[in-house]
Design a protein around this motif. Structure first.
Motif, short mmCIF file in Angstrom:
data_model
loop_
_atom_site.label_atom_id
_atom_site.label_comp_id
_atom_site.label_asym_id
_atom_site.label_seq_id
_atom_site.Cartn_x
_atom_site.Cartn_y
_atom_site.Cartn_z
N LEU A 621 0.83 -1.19 0.00
CA LEU A 621 0.00 0.00 0.00
C LEU A 621 0.87 1.25 0.00
O LEU A 621 1.98 1.24 0.54
CB LEU A 621 -0.91 0.01 1.23
CG LEU A 621 -2.01 -1.04 1.27
CD1 LEU A 621 -2.72 -1.04 2.61
CD2 LEU A 621 -3.02 -0.81 0.15
N PRO A 622 0.40 2.35 -0.57
CA PRO A 622 1.16 3.59 -0.55
C PRO A 622 1.27 4.12 0.87
O PRO A 622 0.44 3.78 1.73
CB PRO A 622 0.35 4.53 -1.44
CG PRO A 622 -1.04 3.98 -1.38
CD PRO A 622 -0.90 2.50 -1.26
N PRO A 623 2.25 4.95 1.15
CA PRO A 623 2.50 5.36 2.54
C PRO A 623 1.51 6.36 3.10
O PRO A 623 1.40 6.50 4.31
CB PRO A 623 3.90 5.98 2.48
CG PRO A 623 4.06 6.43 1.06
CD PRO A 623 3.29 5.45 0.24
N TYR A 624 0.76 7.07 2.24
CA TYR A 624 0.02 8.20 2.73
C TYR A 624 -1.49 8.07 2.57
O TYR A 624 -2.18 9.04 2.26
CB TYR A 624 0.52 9.48 2.06
CG TYR A 624 2.02 9.64 2.18
CD1 TYR A 624 2.65 9.44 3.40
CD2 TYR A 624 2.80 9.95 1.08
CE1 TYR A 624 4.02 9.56 3.52
CE2 TYR A 624 4.17 10.08 1.20
CZ TYR A 624 4.78 9.88 2.43
OH TYR A 624 6.13 10.01 2.54
N GLY A 625 -2.01 6.89 2.78
CA GLY A 625 -3.45 6.73 2.75
C GLY A 625 -3.86 5.30 2.47
O GLY A 625 -3.13 4.54 1.82
N VAL A 626 -5.02 4.92 2.99
CA VAL A 626 -5.55 3.58 2.73
C VAL A 626 -5.93 3.43 1.26
O VAL A 626 -5.78 2.37 0.67
CB VAL A 626 -6.77 3.31 3.63
CG1 VAL A 626 -7.46 2.00 3.27
CG2 VAL A 626 -6.35 3.30 5.10
N GLY A 627 -6.43 4.51 0.66
CA GLY A 627 -6.71 4.50 -0.77
C GLY A 627 -7.85 3.61 -1.19
O GLY A 627 -7.80 2.99 -2.25
#
Length: 646
Positions: A621-627
């Protein structure tokens, strides 16, 4: 709760929800994620692309600090699955909100004005000129605007619009629509939006596909990026003859990847993916917006919301209750594996959460009284006995980031603080202020003695079993809330206060009333959470600036008015380098903590997710949000088996 995508989201991304036990900012990679990131983490293993700079011609992106991660002509974002299947439904609830939005209800489809209770998710229906990412801190890439050009003095931005951009009815999206959106929000939008757009000096359509925006001299550097990545684009033709500030019960014509499918005021709203969306193959959209239907449910209390997950009425939840996370997952669907849980690291700064004191009221105008009230909260007892030791104590307005002040001021911080000596508390020049660490008994005698000593120093007197303020009024207060989730923690705080003769009351009201009272500053204390921007942004003025202290609907709930704070905010906004920005934030943090405008709460540093096992996401997953709406998708085989998400 997990929420809105990057494209088509509004300035709403700059403002975060009120609470967490806590709250969460929406998952949307939209404009420079003001709630989002640990600074300095941009650039993940590829050669950086060059952002457009003043006087250097056209470019495909903008960046406040450093270079762009993705080069011109990039195919997609690194963190998405380009082969993610489309289809299905995700049903979730509201736990983050901004402007006139209300997490428990809604009565208008316009969430960009002061009036009414705005529907959550409406920003899904609007596109913006540019959009951000979930793996960078300050990158914007062309969307409606394919390219951007900045003048040598940095005041004029020319946007070159994508010829394919249309509204949902097929009508072309033109520069005139962007101008209409800016001007409408500038005059009739929510004050938090309008205040930022006052910096727009001129907006001109050179032709249908070329837009020129000129900013006033001295405009903060973040404002042009806010306009580029945050202003929702409305249809000027659709709004002609309609009152923008009136209650809106008809879905407006949109330009984003979703449109309103149906809704019931106060209960639920569904958005459907626009199948023939003009940007479906745009690089920023590949692997994103994978659900055909996005449904938001509104609940009056968190217990009802949790029951909805158990029954499958909702299918995805970010759990912010330590009690439910520790004790409530014993229902059949979880035991048999139909509902699963996951803990995902949160790389975003946790920001500031606490009970904020309304310093407009006489009882809170003495800083020693505020310090005493803050000191009386026994976090150690509450965390161990009510929150299952799952939280850490919030001590800073920039918690969990490198902008947090620690120890003694650095020489760079002192250089900023010394000229303000006459305006700021002397404590700002010493070690960064920390709340006391108690013995966890709920009645730490040492701490309680210190609280009472502060009250005496403030001129308060003891009369029988109560304390009187210097003017003779009893020292008592009320905490206003629209959710009972904090009631046990509030009760523990009040029990400690009662031991030393300070009675307090917990006022639970419905969400609409709480929203109105907070908007009009009709409260003593109220819980609030705000994550801080990680770049020089005008939002600092909205939440801490003197100008916002009496502005209806302002995020400056405490009513902070301090010339030193205003000066440091100016330094932050004017910062040209990352080190200068960080040092100014640390200096501001010291001053704010020395003002004692709050009773600081706690933070987690993780996302606790619970969902029906029909959804999937990329392995990393990206570091800055669940997305949720950016990178997740439905597994149709699992969905068919469980009968959820279809």
């Amino acid at each position: 709760m997990a929420g809105e995508t990057s494209q088509g989201k509004s300035l709403e991304a700059l403002l975060s929800g009120r609470l967490s036990d806590g709250g969460i900012a929406c998952d949307r990679r939209g404009f420079l994620r003001g709630a989002a990131v640990l600074a300095g983490a941009a650039g993940f293993g590829i050669l950086p692309a060059k952002p457009v700079q003043a006087g250097e011609g056209r470019g495909h992106g903008l960046s406040f600090f450093g270079d762009l991660k993705y080069p011109a002509g990039f195919a997609r974002f690194d963190y998405v699955n380009p082969d993610a299947p489309k289809g299905g439904e995700v049903a979730t609830q509201v736990a983050s909100w901004a402007y006139n939005q209300n997490p428990s209800t809604f009565n208008t489809l316009n969430s960009y004005v002061l009036q009414g209770d705005g529907a959550y998710g409406m920003s899904l229906t609007f596109a913006s000129l540019m959009g951000g990412t979930l793996d960078t801190i300050d990158n914007l890439y062309g969307f409606v605007a394919e390219e951007v050009e900045v003048s040598g003095d940095g005041r004029t931005y020319r946007f070159f619009l994508n010829k394919a951009a249309t509204f949902h009815d097929g009508s072309p999206l033109t520069a005139a629509d962007v101008i209409f959106s800016i001007e409408t929000l500038k005059t009739d939008g929510h004050p938090s939006i309008a205040l930022q757009l006052q910096h727009v000096e001129e907006a001109v359509a050179e032709d249908d596909r070329t837009l020129r925006i000129v900013y006033a001299e001295g405009t903060p550097g973040s404002i042009p990026l806010t306009v580029a990545g945050g202003v929702p684009i409305f249809s000027a033709a659709w709004w002609k003859g309609r009152d923008f500030k009136a209650t809106l019960s008809e879905p407006p014509l949109g330009s984003g990847p979703y449109k309103v499918k149906d809704f019931t005021f106060g209960r639920t709203i569904r958005f459907e993916r626009v199948k023939d969306y003009w940007a479906v193959n745009h690089p920023t959209m590949i692997g994103s917006t994978n659900f055909d239907i996005v449904r938001y449910e509104f609940f009056r209390d968190r217990n009802t919301a949790f029951e909805a997950l158990k029954k499958g009425t909702t299918t995805f939840r970010e759990d912010h209750s330590s009690k439910s996370w520790a004790t409530a997952y014993d229902f059949p669907a979880f035991k048999n594996g139909e509902v699963v849980r996951d803990i995902v690291p949160d790389g975003s700064p946790s920001g500031a959460q606490g009970w904020f004191m309304n310093m407009r009221r006489p009882k809170f105008q003495n800083p020693l009284v505020r310090q005493a009230l803050a000191m009386a909260f026994d976090f150690e007892w509450a965390n161990a006995n009510l929150m299952y030791d799952t939280y850490k104590r919030t001590t800073s307005f920039f918690e969990n980031s490198d902008m947090k002040a620690t120890g003694e001021p650095s020489p760079e911080e002192l250089a900023l603080l010394e000229p303000l000596k006459a305006e700021i508390p002397p404590e700002a020049f010493g070690p960064a202020i920390l709340p006391p660490v108690t013995d966890g008994s709920g009645r730490d005698r040492k701490v309680l003695r210190a609280v009472q000593d502060l009250l005496k120093k403030a001129g308060c007197t003891r009369e029988g079993d109560r304390w009187l303020l210097p003017g003779g009024e009893p020292l008592t207060f009320e905490i206003l809330d629209d959710d009972n989730v904090f009631e046990p923690i509030v009760g523990s705080y009040f029990s400690t206060l009662k031991l030393i003769g300070i009675p307090a009351n917990f006022r639970l009201v419905d969400a609409a009333q709480a929203n109105a009272r907070v908007r009009d500053f009709e409260f003593d204390m109220t819980p609030f959470r705000s994550s801080m921007p990680v770049y020089p942004d005008n939002y600092f003025k909205l939440i801490f600036g003197s100008e916002a202290a009496d502005q209806q609907g302002s995020r400056n709930l405490a009513g902070i008015r301090n010339k030193g704070v205003d000066s440091l905010i100016g330094t932050i906004i004017a910062a040209k380098t990352r080190p200068d920005f960080v040092n100014a934030c640390r200096a501001l943090d010291r001053v704010l903590r020395a003002i004692y405008p709050w009773v600081p709460h706690w933070y987690s540093g993780t996302h606790k997710l619970a969902y029906w096992d029909v959804y999937e996401h990329p392995e990393t997953l990206p570091p800055y949000g669940v997305g949720l709406l950016d990178i997740w998708w439905l597994n149709k085989d699992k969905a068919q088996k469980l009968g959820k998400g279809i």
